[in-house]
Design a protein around this motif. Structure first.
Motif, PDB file in Angstrom:
ATOM      1  N   GLY A  75      10.377   0.734  23.342  1.00 45.04           N
ATOM      2  CA  GLY A  75       9.423   1.084  22.718  1.00 45.04           C
ATOM      3  C   GLY A  75       9.374   2.527  22.744  1.00 45.04           C
ATOM      4  O   GLY A  75       9.547   3.210  23.688  1.00 45.04           O
ATOM      5  N   TYR A  76       9.316   3.222  21.514  1.00 40.46           N
ATOM      6  CA  TYR A  76       9.373   4.797  21.368  1.00 40.46           C
ATOM      7  C   TYR A  76       8.077   5.161  20.450  1.00 40.46           C
ATOM      8  O   TYR A  76       8.211   6.370  20.109  1.00 40.46           O
ATOM      9  CB  TYR A  76      10.439   5.126  20.798  1.00 40.46           C
ATOM     10  CG  TYR A  76      10.967   4.502  19.509  1.00 40.46           C
ATOM     11  CD1 TYR A  76      10.417   4.851  18.206  1.00 40.46           C
ATOM     12  CD2 TYR A  76      11.741   3.226  19.647  1.00 40.46           C
ATOM     13  CE1 TYR A  76      10.774   4.406  17.166  1.00 40.46           C
ATOM     14  CE2 TYR A  76      11.975   2.436  18.287  1.00 40.46           C
ATOM     15  CZ  TYR A  76      11.717   2.886  17.076  1.00 40.46           C
ATOM     16  OH  TYR A  76      12.146   2.396  16.098  1.00 40.46           O
ATOM     17  N   ASP A  77       6.894   4.564  20.371  1.00 38.03           N
ATOM     18  CA  ASP A  77       5.815   4.946  19.625  1.00 38.03           C
ATOM     19  C   ASP A  77       5.239   5.981  20.433  1.00 38.03           C
ATOM     20  O   ASP A  77       4.278   6.642  19.787  1.00 38.03           O
ATOM     21  CB  ASP A  77       4.799   3.691  19.491  1.00 38.03           C
ATOM     22  CG  ASP A  77       4.529   2.801  20.772  1.00 38.03           C
ATOM     23  OD1 ASP A  77       5.421   2.184  21.010  1.00 38.03           O
ATOM     24  OD2 ASP A  77       3.561   3.117  21.453  1.00 38.03           O
ATOM     25  N   HIS A  78       5.326   6.441  21.662  1.00 36.68           N
ATOM     26  CA  HIS A  78       4.882   7.541  22.396  1.00 36.68           C
ATOM     27  C   HIS A  78       5.667   8.677  22.170  1.00 36.68           C
ATOM     28  O   HIS A  78       5.304   9.837  22.895  1.00 36.68           O
ATOM     29  CB  HIS A  78       4.695   7.076  23.851  1.00 36.68           C
ATOM     30  CG  HIS A  78       6.195   6.879  24.606  1.00 36.68           C
ATOM     31  ND1 HIS A  78       7.021   6.114  23.924  1.00 36.68           N
ATOM     32  CD2 HIS A  78       6.468   6.982  25.802  1.00 36.68           C
ATOM     33  CE1 HIS A  78       7.923   5.964  25.010  1.00 36.68           C
ATOM     34  NE2 HIS A  78       7.773   6.634  26.154  1.00 36.68           N
ATOM     35  N   ASP A  80       6.855  11.387  19.154  1.00 33.88           N
ATOM     36  CA  ASP A  80       6.689  11.835  17.913  1.00 33.88           C
ATOM     37  C   ASP A  80       8.073  12.054  17.394  1.00 33.88           C
ATOM     38  O   ASP A  80       8.637  13.248  17.358  1.00 33.88           O
ATOM     39  CB  ASP A  80       5.872  13.274  17.961  1.00 33.88           C
ATOM     40  CG  ASP A  80       5.377  13.887  16.524  1.00 33.88           C
ATOM     41  OD1 ASP A  80       6.115  13.457  15.586  1.00 33.88           O
ATOM     42  OD2 ASP A  80       4.194  14.399  16.485  1.00 33.88           O
ATOM     43  N   ASN A  93      16.894   5.128  22.463  1.00 27.94           N
ATOM     44  CA  ASN A  93      16.116   4.033  23.267  1.00 27.94           C
ATOM     45  C   ASN A  93      17.088   3.108  23.619  1.00 27.94           C
ATOM     46  O   ASN A  93      18.282   3.145  23.536  1.00 27.94           O
ATOM     47  CB  ASN A  93      15.127   3.603  22.222  1.00 27.94           C
ATOM     48  CG  ASN A  93      15.333   2.327  21.315  1.00 27.94           C
ATOM     49  OD1 ASN A  93      16.642   2.704  20.750  1.00 27.94           O
ATOM     50  ND2 ASN A  93      14.629   1.575  21.083  1.00 27.94           N
ATOM     51  N   PRO A 204       6.860  -5.211  17.454  1.00 24.55           N
ATOM     52  CA  PRO A 204       6.679  -3.849  17.587  1.00 24.55           C
ATOM     53  C   PRO A 204       5.363  -3.339  17.276  1.00 24.55           C
ATOM     54  O   PRO A 204       4.735  -3.843  16.167  1.00 24.55           O
ATOM     55  CB  PRO A 204       8.001  -3.325  16.863  1.00 24.55           C
ATOM     56  CG  PRO A 204       8.066  -4.313  15.768  1.00 24.55           C
ATOM     57  CD  PRO A 204       7.797  -5.456  16.078  1.00 24.55           C
ATOM     58  N   LEU A 205       4.989  -2.101  17.585  1.00 23.97           N
ATOM     59  CA  LEU A 205       3.783  -1.637  16.876  1.00 23.97           C
ATOM     60  C   LEU A 205       4.305  -0.564  15.867  1.00 23.97           C
ATOM     61  O   LEU A 205       4.922   0.345  15.889  1.00 23.97           O
ATOM     62  CB  LEU A 205       3.133  -0.563  18.207  1.00 23.97           C
ATOM     63  CG  LEU A 205       1.990   0.197  17.426  1.00 23.97           C
ATOM     64  CD1 LEU A 205       0.683  -0.713  17.047  1.00 23.97           C
ATOM     65  CD2 LEU A 205       1.116   1.085  18.619  1.00 23.97           C
ATOM     66  N   THR A 206       3.622  -1.014  14.568  1.00 22.07           N
ATOM     67  CA  THR A 206       3.900  -0.425  13.299  1.00 22.07           C
ATOM     68  C   THR A 206       2.638  -0.403  12.605  1.00 22.07           C
ATOM     69  O   THR A 206       1.771  -1.038  12.930  1.00 22.07           O
ATOM     70  CB  THR A 206       4.972  -1.034  12.588  1.00 22.07           C
ATOM     71  OG1 THR A 206       4.527  -2.514  12.261  1.00 22.07           O
ATOM     72  CG2 THR A 206       6.380  -1.239  13.323  1.00 22.07           C
ATOM     73  N   GLU A 210      -0.413  -3.053  13.632  1.00 14.99           N
ATOM     74  CA  GLU A 210      -1.631  -2.379  14.358  1.00 14.99           C
ATOM     75  C   GLU A 210      -2.856  -3.355  14.180  1.00 14.99           C
ATOM     76  O   GLU A 210      -2.962  -3.292  12.921  1.00 14.99           O
ATOM     77  CB  GLU A 210      -1.584  -0.930  13.791  1.00 14.99           C
ATOM     78  CG  GLU A 210      -2.875  -0.398  14.902  1.00 14.99           C
ATOM     79  CD  GLU A 210      -2.727   1.080  14.725  1.00 14.99           C
ATOM     80  OE1 GLU A 210      -3.619   1.852  15.567  1.00 14.99           O
ATOM     81  OE2 GLU A 210      -2.002   1.775  13.921  1.00 14.99           O
ATOM     82  N   ARG A 232       2.493  -4.546  22.272  1.00 11.54           N
ATOM     83  CA  ARG A 232       1.873  -3.276  22.690  1.00 11.54           C
ATOM     84  C   ARG A 232       0.178  -3.567  22.291  1.00 11.54           C
ATOM     85  O   ARG A 232      -0.060  -4.368  21.487  1.00 11.54           O
ATOM     86  CB  ARG A 232       2.202  -2.437  21.355  1.00 11.54           C
ATOM     87  CG  ARG A 232       3.754  -1.859  21.714  1.00 11.54           C
ATOM     88  CD  ARG A 232       3.629  -0.876  22.626  1.00 11.54           C
ATOM     89  NE  ARG A 232       4.748  -0.157  22.994  1.00 11.54           N
ATOM     90  CZ  ARG A 232       5.785  -0.607  23.946  1.00 11.54           C
ATOM     91  NH1 ARG A 232       5.421  -1.760  24.406  1.00 11.54           N
ATOM     92  NH2 ARG A 232       6.959  -0.075  24.052  1.00 11.54           N
ATOM     93  N   ASN A 313      15.898   8.061  15.468  1.00 13.59           N
ATOM     94  CA  ASN A 313      15.482   8.967  14.286  1.00 13.59           C
ATOM     95  C   ASN A 313      16.809   9.342  13.709  1.00 13.59           C
ATOM     96  O   ASN A 313      17.416  10.413  13.562  1.00 13.59           O
ATOM     97  CB  ASN A 313      14.782  10.072  14.522  1.00 13.59           C
ATOM     98  CG  ASN A 313      15.313  10.967  15.703  1.00 13.59           C
ATOM     99  OD1 ASN A 313      16.351  10.385  16.542  1.00 13.59           O
ATOM    100  ND2 ASN A 313      15.103  12.343  15.913  1.00 13.59           N
TER     101      ASN A 313
END
Length: 328
Positions: A75-78, A80, A93, A204-206, A210, A232, A313
């Motif tokens: 996970g890389y939601d933390h 930016d 990741n 995943p958190l998207t 959410e 998540r 990214n």
């Protein structure tokens, strides 16, 4: 190049030597006290390794030499990503690890909740020994609803078959061939919620996931069902879940992740006896830690050689952000 391991990760001497071969290395085995402390740690870094500590926009602004962030997890939601791309920083990741660890953890939770192991342990320590208080339920013959059939979800399905369970899943594009191959039934979400004895989340958190399980979805769940979340925290509306558990509409929940981590001391989840809580450790086995660190360091080595891998990214590569860095 200057590499900073900015918060705790699994790092053996052998892996440390591989980092030392790439350049000057600073390793921090504690979490920073605050964001200012984190910025101080990474100020001169060209490569930053982060575990659970976040990389917000101000962190990128504080590290003018930064070229890469290696995320020591999937996970890389933390992090930016927009700030990273604007700064020309590659973010990589570990996309594939801990399948077995997380899937097995789901059933550790399921068995403990169904057999009330945590209750029995607490009462025995308090002097109780009446066996009649702990009549539980068995997995065989139950229905498990698996939301998310990627690598982890697929392994959950395989283990569920070993327990003799019926398996349901939901997807926007059901495939009869895939359903046959996995040995499950693709159904709509309403049916899955209504028929599952155990609901487990592996998405995943998207923006689309959410709070995908909120008050409405919890009300549709089978009375007496169990919910398990190892994905998540923000995939669930935590307030609505607390209400459902307190009202005993659900038999219990196993939560390894939360809306806010660490879990606040004042969280009502801490007061509920039908919830098992753990500090985001479903992935945590010796085998998975080694696999995660191996890939993280390999990501750095490939970036240093001008061949970045596992980039989350990819737009940053169009800006020429993958130079071959000089090695000693």
């Amino acid at each position: 190049m200057k590499i900073v391991v900015a918060d705790p990760i699994f790092l053996t001497e052998a892996y440390r030597r591989r980092l030392d071969h790439l350049g000057e290395v600073d390793v921090y085995d504690t979490y920073p006290a605050d964001d200012a402390g984190f910025r101080d740690r990474i100020r001169d870094a060209e490569v930053v390794v982060v575990g659970r500590y976040g990389m917000r926009a101000d962190a990128f602004a504080a590290a003018p030499h930064l070229r890469m962030v290696a995320v020591w997890q999937t996970g890389y939601d933390h992090v930016d990503l927009e700030a990273a791309t604007r700064a020309g920083v590659v973010v990589s990741n570990v996309p594939a690890y801990a399948f077995e660890a997380v899937a097995e953890f789901v059933f550790a939770y399921a068995l403990a909740l169904l057999r009330r192991v945590h209750v029995a342990d607490a009462r025995l320590r308090g002097g109780g020994f009446d066996w009649r208080e702990y009549c539980g339920r068995q997995l065989m013959g139950m229905t498990i609803g698996v939301i998310g059939t990627g690598d982890i979800g697929t392994r959950v399905v395989q283990i569920a078959h070993g327990f003799g369970m019926r398996v349901l899943s939901t997807t926007a594009h059901p495939s009869p061939e895939r359903a046959r191959r996995l040995g499950l039934e693709f159904v709509d979400l309403k049916t899955l919620l209504a028929e599952s004895d155990i609901l487990t989340l592996h998405v995943p958190l998207t923006p689309s996931t959410e709070r995908m399980i909120g008050a409405r979805e919890l009300a549709l769940m089978k009375p007496g069902a169990i919910l398990i979340n190892t994905s998540r925290g923000r995939v669930i509306d935590e307030g609505a879940l607390v209400e459902a558990l307190a009202a005993r509409r659900l038999a219990g929940a196993g939560l390894d992740v939360f809306e806010h981590e660490p879990l606040p001391q004042e969280s009502p989840l801490r007061q509920l006896d039908n919830v098992l809580l753990s500090p985001h450790i479903a992935f945590l086995t010796e085998e998975s830690m080694d696999e995660c660190t191996f890939t993280t360091i390999q990501n750095i080595e490939h970036f240093a050689a001008g061949r970045p891998e596992n980039v989350v990214n990819p737009g940053v590569l169009e800006r020429g952000a993958a130079p071959r860095l000089q090695q000693p």
